[in-house]
Design an enzyme around this catalytic site. Structure first.
Site, PDB file in Angstrom:
ATOM      1  N   LEU A   1      -7.591   7.267   7.389  1.00 49.85           N
ATOM      2  CA  LEU A   1      -8.773   7.067   6.547  1.00 49.85           C
ATOM      3  C   LEU A   1      -8.888   5.634   6.045  1.00 49.85           C
ATOM      4  O   LEU A   1      -9.981   5.165   5.733  1.00 49.85           O
ATOM      5  CB  LEU A   1      -8.716   8.011   5.342  1.00 49.85           C
ATOM      6  CG  LEU A   1      -8.721   9.513   5.649  1.00 49.85           C
ATOM      7  CD1 LEU A   1      -8.483  10.306   4.380  1.00 49.85           C
ATOM      8  CD2 LEU A   1     -10.033   9.921   6.301  1.00 49.85           C
ATOM      9  N   GLY A   2      -7.757   4.942   5.952  1.00 53.69           N
ATOM     10  CA  GLY A   2      -7.780   3.571   5.445  1.00 53.69           C
ATOM     11  C   GLY A   2      -6.376   3.017   5.304  1.00 53.69           C
ATOM     12  O   GLY A   2      -5.382   3.746   5.417  1.00 53.69           O
TER      13      GLY A   2
ATOM     14  N   GLY B   1      -4.051   0.240   2.830  1.00 54.82           N
ATOM     15  CA  GLY B   1      -3.963  -0.563   1.614  1.00 54.82           C
ATOM     16  C   GLY B   1      -2.715  -1.410   1.606  1.00 54.82           C
ATOM     17  O   GLY B   1      -1.954  -1.434   2.583  1.00 54.82           O
TER      18      GLY B   1
ATOM     19  N   GLY C   1       0.320   1.175   1.559  1.00 55.87           N
ATOM     20  CA  GLY C   1       0.453   2.258   2.510  1.00 55.87           C
ATOM     21  C   GLY C   1      -0.841   2.561   3.244  1.00 55.87           C
ATOM     22  O   GLY C   1      -1.898   2.012   2.934  1.00 55.87           O
ATOM     23  N   SER C   2      -0.737   3.460   4.232  1.00 52.30           N
ATOM     24  CA  SER C   2      -1.892   3.918   4.995  1.00 52.30           C
ATOM     25  C   SER C   2      -2.216   5.352   4.590  1.00 52.30           C
ATOM     26  O   SER C   2      -1.316   6.142   4.320  1.00 52.30           O
ATOM     27  CB  SER C   2      -1.599   3.858   6.498  1.00 52.30           C
ATOM     28  OG  SER C   2      -1.333   2.522   6.903  1.00 52.30           O
ATOM     29  N   VAL C   3      -3.507   5.677   4.570  1.00 52.75           N
ATOM     30  CA  VAL C   3      -3.960   6.994   4.126  1.00 52.75           C
ATOM     31  C   VAL C   3      -4.476   7.792   5.323  1.00 52.75           C
ATOM     32  O   VAL C   3      -5.249   7.276   6.136  1.00 52.75           O
ATOM     33  CB  VAL C   3      -5.065   6.877   3.056  1.00 52.75           C
ATOM     34  CG1 VAL C   3      -5.482   8.263   2.566  1.00 52.75           C
ATOM     35  CG2 VAL C   3      -4.582   6.030   1.882  1.00 52.75           C
TER      36      VAL C   3
ATOM     37  N   LYS D   1      -1.062   9.568   1.590  1.00 49.02           N
ATOM     38  CA  LYS D   1      -0.807   8.127   1.566  1.00 49.02           C
ATOM     39  C   LYS D   1       0.650   7.888   1.922  1.00 49.02           C
ATOM     40  O   LYS D   1       1.557   8.103   1.123  1.00 49.02           O
ATOM     41  CB  LYS D   1      -1.117   7.540   0.186  1.00 49.02           C
ATOM     42  CG  LYS D   1      -0.965   6.024   0.134  1.00 49.02           C
ATOM     43  CD  LYS D   1      -1.408   5.477  -1.217  1.00 49.02           C
ATOM     44  CE  LYS D   1      -1.345   3.960  -1.260  1.00 49.02           C
ATOM     45  NZ  LYS D   1      -1.804   3.425  -2.551  1.00 49.02           N
TER      46      LYS D   1
ATOM     47  N   ASP E   1      -7.265  -3.118 -10.947  1.00 44.93           N
ATOM     48  CA  ASP E   1      -7.869  -3.408  -9.640  1.00 44.93           C
ATOM     49  C   ASP E   1      -9.064  -2.493  -9.414  1.00 44.93           C
ATOM     50  O   ASP E   1      -9.238  -1.907  -8.343  1.00 44.93           O
ATOM     51  CB  ASP E   1      -6.845  -3.231  -8.520  1.00 44.93           C
ATOM     52  CG  ASP E   1      -7.304  -3.884  -7.214  1.00 44.93           C
ATOM     53  OD1 ASP E   1      -8.185  -4.772  -7.270  1.00 44.93           O
ATOM     54  OD2 ASP E   1      -6.791  -3.505  -6.149  1.00 44.93           O
TER      55      ASP E   1
END
Length: 233
Positions: A29-30, A32, A35-37, A51, A162
């Site tokens: 999904l994305g 960051g 981590g990756s989701v 995540k 953030d």
């Protein structure tokens, strides 16, 4: 309105691998900073966002515990809910310098409720969505309520640090939920602080941060103002 407290449940790493098809690219999904989701679907039909945290020196056991405790304590309709977690060390064969060796690998993941409408950032970029003013107002009001919860209803308060459209997720009813608390901090009081490391995102930070690296609850409020302007225009 606060939700009833539901403790996040431990989820084994092999189950997370199974429901994300081995953390496949199709499920991603994305990505960051931490981590990756991935989209995970359990046999009962429940969909969650997994995540998978990157392996990096700053993400040690103590940091993972801190992040977990911060997230598990957040219970509000406009804050994304932590539903599960994984922290396992497994002995595995891995490739190192052309050799196959047996080593201990640490796997850490945080699992959240799945937001089917993605992020506010994607919503703003999709000109075809054409959300009316009522929907935009609902999003603004929800983000404000979530931020008030973090700043005024928690003791000690939490500063997100953030806040931006990419970190605001939308459910099936377009209800906004503040997410990604990787940079958030707990503060025992409201005094202005100078952070030890950089925070935030360009375009969402106030002038006092750029000139003196000062951080207070006003930083989130400035970010909120930028988000409101983007929603209105």
């Amino acid at each position: 309105m606060n939700r009833a407290t539901v403790a996040p449940r431990p989820l084994p790493y092999h189950l997370l691998e199974e429901i994300t098809d081995g953390f496949s690219e199709e499920r991603k999904l994305g990505v960051g900073a931490y981590g990756s989701v991935y989209k995970g679907q359990r046999k009962g039909g429940e969909i969650i966002a997994v995540k998978k945290l990157h392996s990096m020196p700053e993400l040690n056991d103590q940091q993972f515990q801190k992040e977990y405790l911060n997230l598990a304590s957040l219970q509000h309709e406009n804050i994304v809910r932590l539903v599960g977690y994984c922290h396992e060390t497994r002995g595995e064969y891995v490739e190192l310098n052309g050799r196959t060796i047996f080593a201990e690998n640490q796997h850490m993941a945080l699992c959240f409720e799945y937001m089917c409408n993605g992020s506010l950032d994607n919503c703003l970029q999709d000109e075809s969505s054409g959300h009316d003013w009522n929907t935009r107002y609902k999003i603004i009001k929800g983000v404000c309520k979530g931020l008030r919860y973090l700043h005024e209803e928690l003791n000690p308060p939490v500063y997100h640090l953030d806040l931006k459209p990419a970190n605001i997720l939308l459910d099936e009813k377009m209800t906004p939920k503040i997410a990604d608390f990787g940079l958030s901090k707990l503060f025992e009081d409201e005094r202005t602080r100078v952070p030890a490391s950089p925070i935030g995102t360009l375009g969402y930070l106030p002038p006092e941060y750029w000139s003196h690296r000062l951080v207070s609850n006003k930083l989130d409020i400035f970010s909120l103002g930028v988000i409101i302007i983007k929603l209105m225009t």
